[in-house]
Design a protein around this motif. Sequence first.
Motif, PDB file in Angstrom:
ATOM      1  N   SER A 340      46.997  21.250  32.804  1.00  0.00           N
ATOM      2  CA  SER A 340      46.034  20.283  32.258  1.00  0.00           C
ATOM      3  C   SER A 340      46.518  18.858  32.501  1.00  0.00           C
ATOM      4  O   SER A 340      47.716  18.606  32.677  1.00  0.00           O
ATOM      5  N   TRP A 341      45.530  17.917  32.504  1.00  0.00           N
ATOM      6  CA  TRP A 341      45.779  16.500  32.724  1.00  0.00           C
ATOM      7  C   TRP A 341      45.062  15.709  31.638  1.00  0.00           C
ATOM      8  O   TRP A 341      43.951  16.045  31.236  1.00  0.00           O
ATOM      9  N   TYR A 342      45.725  14.666  31.155  1.00  0.00           N
ATOM     10  CA  TYR A 342      45.095  13.800  30.159  1.00  0.00           C
ATOM     11  C   TYR A 342      45.414  12.357  30.543  1.00  0.00           C
ATOM     12  O   TYR A 342      46.564  11.924  30.546  1.00  0.00           O
ATOM     13  N   THR A 352      40.049  14.094  31.393  1.00  0.00           N
ATOM     14  CA  THR A 352      40.860  15.312  31.592  1.00  0.00           C
ATOM     15  C   THR A 352      40.718  15.832  33.013  1.00  0.00           C
ATOM     16  O   THR A 352      41.123  16.956  33.305  1.00  0.00           O
ATOM     17  N   GLN A 354      41.628  16.009  37.053  1.00  0.00           N
ATOM     18  CA  GLN A 354      42.894  15.875  37.754  1.00  0.00           C
ATOM     19  C   GLN A 354      42.950  14.557  38.523  1.00  0.00           C
ATOM     20  O   GLN A 354      43.990  13.874  38.502  1.00  0.00           O
ATOM     21  N   THR A 372      50.700  15.269  31.701  1.00  0.00           N
ATOM     22  CA  THR A 372      50.470  16.579  32.318  1.00  0.00           C
ATOM     23  C   THR A 372      51.148  17.645  31.491  1.00  0.00           C
ATOM     24  O   THR A 372      52.218  17.425  30.896  1.00  0.00           O
ATOM     25  N   SER A 375      51.816  25.373  32.552  1.00  0.00           N
ATOM     26  CA  SER A 375      51.282  26.632  32.029  1.00  0.00           C
ATOM     27  C   SER A 375      52.137  27.193  30.905  1.00  0.00           C
ATOM     28  O   SER A 375      51.711  28.104  30.190  1.00  0.00           O
TER      29      SER A 375
END
Length: 470
Positions: A340-342, A352, A354, A372, A375
Amino acid sequence: MKKITLNLILLLAINIIANAQLTIDSVSVVKTCLSCDSIGSNPPPSPYGSLYIEVSGGVAPYSFSLTGMHPANSTPLTTTSNNGTTGFYNSLCQDTFTLVINDANNNTLSYTFNTYPPTPPTLSIDSITVKPDSTNNPNSGYIEFHVTTNADSVFYMIQDVNNSLNLGSLGGWQQTPVFDSLPGGYYYNLYVDIYPKVYPNCNNGIDSGATFFQVYVPLACENTGFADFFYNDVCLYQSVNFLDNSYAGDGAGNNIVSWYWDFGDGMIDVSPTPLPHTYSSPGVYNVTLVVQTSHGCTFGQVHQVTVHEIPNSSFSYQDNGSGQFTFNDLSTVNNGVIASWYWDFGDGTTSTSQNPVHQYASTGSYFVCLLTTSSFGCADTICQNVSFITGVNDLNDYSKIKIQPNPTQNYITVPNVAYNQLIIYDVTGKEIEKFNQNTSVVDVKEYKPGVYFVKLITANRVYDLKFLKE
């Protein structure tokens, strides 16, 4: 006339006695383990067998001829005796032999024998039961043999390994296969012997001595006690919490009295609940806990703790003009994948995606941060200043806004600008301090050395600055 008759009768009597039937008076056969195929060995692998025999009757001298079924014994061994005794056939291997005896009148007698030892009795230990004793004493044990044998008699004996316990009546040979009320926490030597004995036994079955076993009778706590602990996998730089979950086991007054923790990185702890532990590098660590109880039981447990690597957040951006910027994620991770990206664009908006495209509404310098997450839930933040400048006035205005001294060790002076809010971040994007009123001097003596970012929010714009703490 009478004298002649008497002599004739005496002669007939002597002849009848001399021609009495041949009989065997005694025989002695020594059995052997020596195979006839091995008799050429020097020395032979086993002692020879032998035959001793005495005969009577018939008319001396007597001749003896010995042959066997094996090719090595096909040539007769012959001997002659005047007194009815063969002497010794003392170089016999394992075979079935026939001895032929002849007297002077050609009377014949045969004797067949073998030098194979009889099959000795056999014994197999089917199982050995170890359980609490019949009185339910938690610190005593009970042992029972389960055997299969064709022997006439079986005898059992038990001793503790160091022979330091007074076992009373249990310490001698007995015919019952049960041993009760044995002190727990000891190793015992168990012996089983059978009769009759057979010699030689040629390594087949049991002939002499006793079969030996070693069995451990546990303490009550060993039957039910254990070592265990709770833990959690973490990301690098996070702490692992360890919580003991061991059980001392049964037995009145039995408690855990010592703990030994080995964290797998060279560090140890001997407290019941160790402090949270932080590993210096990612990897899999074998963590060991050993506990001891007041009744003398020792238990151990090993769990693998995984320390996951954190991502390496990185991004670039492209000024498309008119306040529009394209942001490109360049983040990597060696353990797992980026999940995930914020994005925080520094103007109150987030994304959110990429690789987002963002439109700023007004000129200024914006503190853009990318968070970032891998997993495995491990996160990293990177921040950069992004400037939206449209003309010379914006550049001149921005150049006047500075933090001094820079670098610094004790304090920073905030620009003489009326601001609504001042926020200081570290390089990871973590907020360190926030001021909601005009403050001209900020004490940074307790800050760790490194680069820090300052967001200065005024009524008209946002300034993004930075300073170095030495």
